[in-house]
Design a protein around this motif. Structure first.
Motif, mmCIF file in Angstrom:
data_model
loop_
_atom_site.group_PDB
_atom_site.id
_atom_site.type_symbol
_atom_site.label_atom_id
_atom_site.label_comp_id
_atom_site.label_asym_id
_atom_site.label_seq_id
_atom_site.Cartn_x
_atom_site.Cartn_y
_atom_site.Cartn_z
ATOM 1 N N ASN A 145 16.033 62.728 23.662
ATOM 2 C CA ASN A 145 16.402 63.928 24.399
ATOM 3 C C ASN A 145 16.157 65.166 23.554
ATOM 4 O OD1 ASN A 145 17.640 65.579 26.396
ATOM 5 N ND2 ASN A 145 19.597 65.439 25.336
ATOM 6 N N SER B 125 24.693 70.995 23.982
ATOM 7 C CA SER B 125 24.633 69.618 23.489
ATOM 8 C C SER B 125 24.685 69.656 21.968
ATOM 9 C CB SER B 125 23.340 68.931 23.928
ATOM 10 O OG SER B 125 23.293 68.833 25.332
ATOM 11 N N VAL C 205 27.418 63.031 28.430
ATOM 12 C CA VAL C 205 26.490 64.088 28.017
ATOM 13 C C VAL C 205 25.653 63.568 26.849
ATOM 14 C CG1 VAL C 205 26.261 66.438 27.111
ATOM 15 C CG2 VAL C 205 28.068 65.908 28.767
ATOM 16 N N CYS D 200 23.381 63.605 23.580
ATOM 17 C CA CYS D 200 23.202 64.432 22.389
ATOM 18 C C CYS D 200 21.716 64.776 22.257
ATOM 19 C CB CYS D 200 23.721 63.703 21.145
ATOM 20 S SG CYS D 200 22.999 62.069 20.875
ATOM 21 N N GLN E 34 21.564 70.871 28.938
ATOM 22 C CA GLN E 34 22.062 69.553 28.578
ATOM 23 C C GLN E 34 21.677 68.558 29.658
ATOM 24 O OE1 GLN E 34 26.639 69.734 30.246
ATOM 25 N NE2 GLN E 34 26.367 69.956 28.087
#
Length: 107
Positions: A58, A101, A76, A78, A65
């Protein structure tokens, strides 16, 4: 004497960063189910084939986020690469939205 030319390109502060999200069905980062690029935090929902996410890569742009909506609740992601906790691996939807994030822990 040798002179080298160096070209620098200025990027405006408001330039949009390209983000990338890859979801994997396994925890070894080897079986991708979704791989997308995006450039804004415009709210977006996507489905996950097989509804299983074991790990992810990600890299959201600043102020964005990614959230996994699973049978265990919302998780959520990271920033970086990590394994999804077992309780959140049965994923119904993923969401891109505005928010913050934190970096993934270094293993």
């Amino acid at each position: 004497m040798v002179l080298s030319a160096l070209t620098l390109t200025a990027v405006p502060a408001h330039a949009t960063a390209t983000a990338r999200l890859t979801l994997y069905s396994d925890t070894a980062f080897s079986q991708p189910t979704n791989s997308i690029t995006y450039s804004s935090c415009t709210p977006f929902y996507g489905t996950v084939p097989g509804q299983r996410v074991g790990s992810f890569d990600n890299t959201p742009p600043p102020g964005c986020q990614v959230v996994l909506h699973s049978t265990g609740g919302a998780f959520v992601l990271c920033i970086g690469r990590a394994v999804v906790p077992v309780a959140f691996r049965h994923v119904v939807l993923y969401q891109i939205r505005s928010g913050t994030s934190v970096p993934c822990p270094v293993a």
